[in-house]
Write a protein that holds these residues in place. Structure first.
Motif, PDB file in Angstrom:
ATOM      1  N   LEU A  56       0.827  -1.210   0.000  1.00 33.74           N
ATOM      2  CA  LEU A  56       0.000   0.000   0.000  1.00 33.74           C
ATOM      3  C   LEU A  56       0.860   1.259   0.000  1.00 33.74           C
ATOM      4  CD1 LEU A  56      -2.993  -0.793   2.408  1.00 33.74           C
ATOM      5  CD2 LEU A  56      -2.838  -1.061  -0.069  1.00 33.74           C
ATOM      6  N   ILE A  57       2.037   1.187   0.602  1.00 35.95           N
ATOM      7  CA  ILE A  57       2.938   2.336   0.591  1.00 35.95           C
ATOM      8  C   ILE A  57       3.447   2.583  -0.830  1.00 35.95           C
ATOM      9  CG2 ILE A  57       5.133   3.242   1.441  1.00 35.95           C
ATOM     10  CD1 ILE A  57       4.651   1.610   4.014  1.00 35.95           C
ATOM     11  N   VAL A  58       3.852   1.505  -1.517  1.00 33.58           N
ATOM     12  CA  VAL A  58       4.311   1.628  -2.909  1.00 33.58           C
ATOM     13  C   VAL A  58       3.213   2.231  -3.768  1.00 33.58           C
ATOM     14  CG1 VAL A  58       5.073   0.343  -4.940  1.00 33.58           C
ATOM     15  CG2 VAL A  58       5.938  -0.285  -2.676  1.00 33.58           C
ATOM     16  N   LYS A  59       1.992   1.775  -3.565  1.00 31.89           N
ATOM     17  CA  LYS A  59       0.861   2.302  -4.338  1.00 31.89           C
ATOM     18  C   LYS A  59       0.618   3.771  -4.016  1.00 31.89           C
ATOM     19  CE  LYS A  59      -4.087   1.471  -5.205  1.00 31.89           C
ATOM     20  NZ  LYS A  59      -4.603   2.774  -4.740  1.00 31.89           N
ATOM     21  N   ASP A  60       0.588   4.088  -2.736  1.00 33.18           N
ATOM     22  CA  ASP A  60       0.288   5.455  -2.317  1.00 33.18           C
ATOM     23  C   ASP A  60       1.341   6.445  -2.812  1.00 33.18           C
ATOM     24  OD1 ASP A  60      -1.367   7.203  -0.283  1.00 33.18           O
ATOM     25  OD2 ASP A  60       0.745   7.647   0.126  1.00 33.18           O
ATOM     26  N   GLN A  61       2.606   6.066  -2.737  1.00 32.56           N
ATOM     27  CA  GLN A  61       3.698   6.967  -3.113  1.00 32.56           C
ATOM     28  C   GLN A  61       3.986   6.990  -4.612  1.00 32.56           C
ATOM     29  OE1 GLN A  61       5.511   8.934  -0.545  1.00 32.56           O
ATOM     30  NE2 GLN A  61       3.483   8.350   0.208  1.00 32.56           N
ATOM     31  N   ASP A 259      10.851   5.727   9.117  1.00 35.52           N
ATOM     32  CA  ASP A 259       9.926   6.854   9.286  1.00 35.52           C
ATOM     33  C   ASP A 259       8.507   6.315   9.438  1.00 35.52           C
ATOM     34  OD1 ASP A 259       8.486   9.214   9.252  1.00 35.52           O
ATOM     35  OD2 ASP A 259       9.559  10.084   7.541  1.00 35.52           O
ATOM     36  N   LYS A 260       8.217   5.825  10.621  1.00 36.45           N
ATOM     37  CA  LYS A 260       6.922   5.182  10.870  1.00 36.45           C
ATOM     38  C   LYS A 260       5.761   6.143  10.613  1.00 36.45           C
ATOM     39  CE  LYS A 260       4.616   1.585  12.443  1.00 36.45           C
ATOM     40  NZ  LYS A 260       4.873   1.159  13.829  1.00 36.45           N
ATOM     41  N   ALA A 261       5.953   7.413  10.908  1.00 40.56           N
ATOM     42  CA  ALA A 261       4.873   8.389  10.708  1.00 40.56           C
ATOM     43  C   ALA A 261       4.513   8.509   9.230  1.00 40.56           C
ATOM     44  CB  ALA A 261       5.287   9.749  11.269  1.00 40.56           C
ATOM     45  N   ALA A 262       5.525   8.597   8.366  1.00 40.73           N
ATOM     46  CA  ALA A 262       5.263   8.703   6.935  1.00 40.73           C
ATOM     47  C   ALA A 262       4.625   7.425   6.394  1.00 40.73           C
ATOM     48  CB  ALA A 262       6.559   9.006   6.188  1.00 40.73           C
ATOM     49  N   ALA A 263       5.140   6.282   6.852  1.00 41.00           N
ATOM     50  CA  ALA A 263       4.584   5.001   6.404  1.00 41.00           C
ATOM     51  C   ALA A 263       3.132   4.854   6.858  1.00 41.00           C
ATOM     52  CB  ALA A 263       5.427   3.852   6.942  1.00 41.00           C
ATOM     53  N   SER A 264       2.847   5.213   8.088  1.00 36.01           N
ATOM     54  CA  SER A 264       1.489   5.092   8.630  1.00 36.01           C
ATOM     55  C   SER A 264       0.526   6.029   7.923  1.00 36.01           C
ATOM     56  CB  SER A 264       1.493   5.384  10.131  1.00 36.01           C
ATOM     57  OG  SER A 264       2.346   4.488  10.815  1.00 36.01           O
ATOM     58  N   ALA A 265       1.004   7.225   7.582  1.00 37.54           N
ATOM     59  CA  ALA A 265       0.152   8.168   6.858  1.00 37.54           C
ATOM     60  C   ALA A 265      -0.213   7.610   5.483  1.00 37.54           C
ATOM     61  CB  ALA A 265       0.865   9.511   6.713  1.00 37.54           C
ATOM     62  N   ALA A 266       0.766   6.984   4.810  1.00 35.92           N
ATOM     63  CA  ALA A 266       0.512   6.405   3.483  1.00 35.92           C
ATOM     64  C   ALA A 266      -0.499   5.265   3.565  1.00 35.92           C
ATOM     65  CB  ALA A 266       1.819   5.919   2.871  1.00 35.92           C
ATOM     66  N   VAL A 267      -0.300   4.353   4.509  1.00 38.29           N
ATOM     67  CA  VAL A 267      -1.236   3.240   4.678  1.00 38.29           C
ATOM     68  C   VAL A 267      -2.606   3.760   5.096  1.00 38.29           C
ATOM     69  CG1 VAL A 267      -1.758   1.212   6.084  1.00 38.29           C
ATOM     70  CG2 VAL A 267       0.555   1.536   5.175  1.00 38.29           C
ATOM     71  N   GLY A 268      -2.627   4.754   5.968  1.00 37.96           N
ATOM     72  CA  GLY A 268      -3.893   5.332   6.408  1.00 37.96           C
ATOM     73  C   GLY A 268      -4.685   5.923   5.257  1.00 37.96           C
ATOM     74  N   ARG A 269      -4.004   6.599   4.340  1.00 40.79           N
ATOM     75  CA  ARG A 269      -4.699   7.154   3.171  1.00 40.79           C
ATOM     76  C   ARG A 269      -5.323   6.055   2.327  1.00 40.79           C
ATOM     77  NH1 ARG A 269      -0.367  10.960   3.322  1.00 40.79           N
ATOM     78  NH2 ARG A 269       0.948   9.614   2.029  1.00 40.79           N
ATOM     79  N   GLN A 270      -4.611   4.955   2.167  1.00 43.84           N
ATOM     80  CA  GLN A 270      -5.115   3.866   1.331  1.00 43.84           C
ATOM     81  C   GLN A 270      -6.270   3.109   1.986  1.00 43.84           C
ATOM     82  OE1 GLN A 270      -4.131   3.060  -1.919  1.00 43.84           O
ATOM     83  NE2 GLN A 270      -3.207   5.080  -1.684  1.00 43.84           N
ATOM     84  N   LEU A 271      -6.291   3.068   3.317  1.00 43.89           N
ATOM     85  CA  LEU A 271      -7.328   2.319   4.033  1.00 43.89           C
ATOM     86  C   LEU A 271      -8.376   3.225   4.669  1.00 43.89           C
ATOM     87  CD1 LEU A 271      -5.181  -0.434   5.815  1.00 43.89           C
ATOM     88  CD2 LEU A 271      -6.496  -0.626   3.690  1.00 43.89           C
ATOM     89  N   LEU A 273      -7.960   5.316   7.150  1.00 44.61           N
ATOM     90  CA  LEU A 273      -7.796   5.174   8.595  1.00 44.61           C
ATOM     91  C   LEU A 273      -6.953   6.323   9.125  1.00 44.61           C
ATOM     92  CD1 LEU A 273      -6.835   1.392   8.910  1.00 44.61           C
ATOM     93  CD2 LEU A 273      -9.043   2.407   9.505  1.00 44.61           C
ATOM     94  N   PRO A 274      -7.166   6.719  10.378  1.00 44.56           N
ATOM     95  CA  PRO A 274      -6.257   7.684  10.995  1.00 44.56           C
ATOM     96  C   PRO A 274      -4.854   7.081  11.058  1.00 44.56           C
ATOM     97  CG  PRO A 274      -8.245   7.398  12.318  1.00 44.56           C
ATOM     98  CD  PRO A 274      -8.252   6.318  11.285  1.00 44.56           C
ATOM     99  N   PRO A 275      -3.810   7.894  10.930  1.00 45.81           N
ATOM    100  CA  PRO A 275      -2.443   7.361  10.956  1.00 45.81           C
ATOM    101  C   PRO A 275      -2.141   6.512  12.189  1.00 45.81           C
ATOM    102  CG  PRO A 275      -2.424   9.630  10.201  1.00 45.81           C
ATOM    103  CD  PRO A 275      -3.830   9.341  10.636  1.00 45.81           C
ATOM    104  N   ALA A 276      -2.682   6.904  13.349  1.00 44.78           N
ATOM    105  CA  ALA A 276      -2.402   6.140  14.572  1.00 44.78           C
ATOM    106  C   ALA A 276      -2.959   4.722  14.475  1.00 44.78           C
ATOM    107  CB  ALA A 276      -2.983   6.854  15.794  1.00 44.78           C
ATOM    108  N   GLU A 277      -4.168   4.581  13.909  1.00 44.66           N
ATOM    109  CA  GLU A 277      -4.757   3.250  13.746  1.00 44.66           C
ATOM    110  C   GLU A 277      -4.001   2.464  12.682  1.00 44.66           C
ATOM    111  OE1 GLU A 277      -7.130  -0.162  13.931  1.00 44.66           O
ATOM    112  OE2 GLU A 277      -6.689   1.434  15.362  1.00 44.66           O
ATOM    113  N   ALA A 278      -3.586   3.140  11.614  1.00 37.49           N
ATOM    114  CA  ALA A 278      -2.792   2.464  10.585  1.00 37.49           C
ATOM    115  C   ALA A 278      -1.485   1.957  11.176  1.00 37.49           C
ATOM    116  CB  ALA A 278      -2.510   3.416   9.422  1.00 37.49           C
ATOM    117  N   ALA A 279      -0.862   2.757  12.027  1.00 36.27           N
ATOM    118  CA  ALA A 279       0.392   2.345  12.666  1.00 36.27           C
ATOM    119  C   ALA A 279       0.172   1.117  13.540  1.00 36.27           C
ATOM    120  CB  ALA A 279       0.958   3.498  13.491  1.00 36.27           C
ATOM    121  N   ARG A 280      -0.927   1.099  14.267  1.00 31.43           N
ATOM    122  CA  ARG A 280      -1.222  -0.051  15.132  1.00 31.43           C
ATOM    123  C   ARG A 280      -1.405  -1.313  14.294  1.00 31.43           C
ATOM    124  NH1 ARG A 280      -5.015  -3.138  17.007  1.00 31.43           N
ATOM    125  NH2 ARG A 280      -6.601  -2.255  15.623  1.00 31.43           N
TER     126      ARG A 280
END
Length: 349
Positions: A56-61, A259-271, A273-280
């Motif tokens: 999802l990160i590859v897709k988002d970026q 960079d967990k914050a950047a990765a979580s933001a990318a996954v969160g956009r795709q799903l 979800l808020p970045p904190a939930e994506a990180a979890r």
């Protein structure tokens, strides 16, 4: 799209034409057409799933789009690995994501899909689990209605969990539902339990009790993973494109670590979800970089006795006992199904 027993050849052909036509925009032979002047494919058709891993990160970026500027890349979402298998049989995908159970079936008869595994998206942990209402033990599910996407890793894990609790399939009512349909059925009260993955799992956990996770089953020898599959013909014709794809996947894993914050933001956009939930949810998976995957435990050329090929062979033994495939293939089938050389070419030591 629900998974059912393998459709007739005509239906598969129709599906292949539909998938390749709408996904690539260049017809059924998009992935096999003449290459661009730089040797890259004119089209790359990717089947992804809503799983919080590096894909999802590859897709988002849009890393692939940047790395392969002359290739038309189409991302098509699938709800289960069984559907990815069907699309692969129909010739509608070049690279896809499928769980280890669907890949086991894909490499086994009667499917015998001409694909191989070049990458492990994740080793499944707490992001797949059995959730129930009105039951506090697996044994208490006797006589209950349980949903799972059939032929998925969740289905495999569910059967293993039932067996471990002394139950058989006939002791419960199993329902074949894709994750979005599981969420709807749960909300209506149509099912008593479900074995499913995030993000749907996260929603079910708010009102249900987790009885067992795939991480716990892995500790008992029932390891599951989300795997990449690439058509063998595509990998042979476009090795540089596959190398590029692999390098972007490794880049995503390293972003999670750096960079967990950047990765979580990318996954969160795709799903959504808020970045904190994506990180979890990311933390519920085990992500491996290329060097780790080249080890004997996973995709290394020298497979360890308990390596990934052995995991797939063990899954085949279980699926045969459950009458999901007719016979257990030789271990060599799964060893040959690992694209160890391609991974090594992408990341030379």
């Amino acid at each position: 799209m629900k998974l059912r027993p393998l459709p007739a050849l005509a239906a598969l052909t129709a599906l292949g034409l539909a998938l390749t036509g709408c996904a690539s925009g260049t017809g059924a032979a998009a992935g096999d057409s003449a290459p661009n002047a730089d040797g890259t494919p004119k089209a790359l058709r990717i089947g992804y799933q809503a799983i919080p891993n590096g894909d999802l990160i590859v897709k988002d970026q849009r890393w692939l789009e940047q790395a392969l500027p002359h290739t038309k890349i189409t991302w098509s979402r699938f709800e289960s690995g069984g559907d990815v298998n069907t699309a692969m049989v129909a010739g509608g995908l070049d690279i896809g994501l499928a769980g280890s159970s669907p890949v086991t079936r894909g490499l086994s008869a009667p499917l015998n899909i001409k694909y191989k595994v070049p990458w492990i998206f994740d080793v499944i942990g707490d992001n797949e689990a059995l959730v129930a209402r009105g039951a506090t033990t697996i044994a208490a599910l006797k006589g209950k209605k349980i949903a799972a996407p059939f032929s998925s890793t969740s289905h495999y894990s569910l059967l293993a969990a039932l067996q471990g609790a002394g139950l058989t399939e006939s002791d419960v009512t199993l329902v074949d539902l894709e994750p979005p349909d599981i969420q709807a059925a749960w909300a209506r009260g149509d099912i008593d339990a479900a074995y499913v993955w995030t993000p749907v799992l996260g929603r079910l956990r708010t009102t249900g009790k987790v009885l067992i996770t795939s991480r716990e089953l892995a500790a008992k020898g029932k390891v599951t993973a989300d795997l990449a599959v690439v058509r063998t013909a595509f990998a042979d014709k476009y090795p540089k494109a596959l190398t590029t794809w692999l390098q972007q996947q490794d880049r995503a894993v390293k972003l999670v670590r750096a960079d967990k914050a950047a990765a979580s933001a990318a996954v969160g956009r795709q799903l959504n979800l808020p970045p904190a939930e994506a990180a979890r949810q990311i933390d519920e998976l085990v992500l491996l970089d290329a060097r780790q995957q080249q080890g004997a435990r996973y995709l290394g050329t020298a497979q360890a006795p308990g390596g990934l090929a052995a995991d797939l062979h063990g899954a085949a033994e279980f699926l045969t006992a459950q009458h999901k495939i007719p016979a257990v293939p030789q271990l060599s089938v799964f060893q040959q199904g690992l694209a160890a050389k391609e991974l090594g070419d992408a990341f030379p030591r």
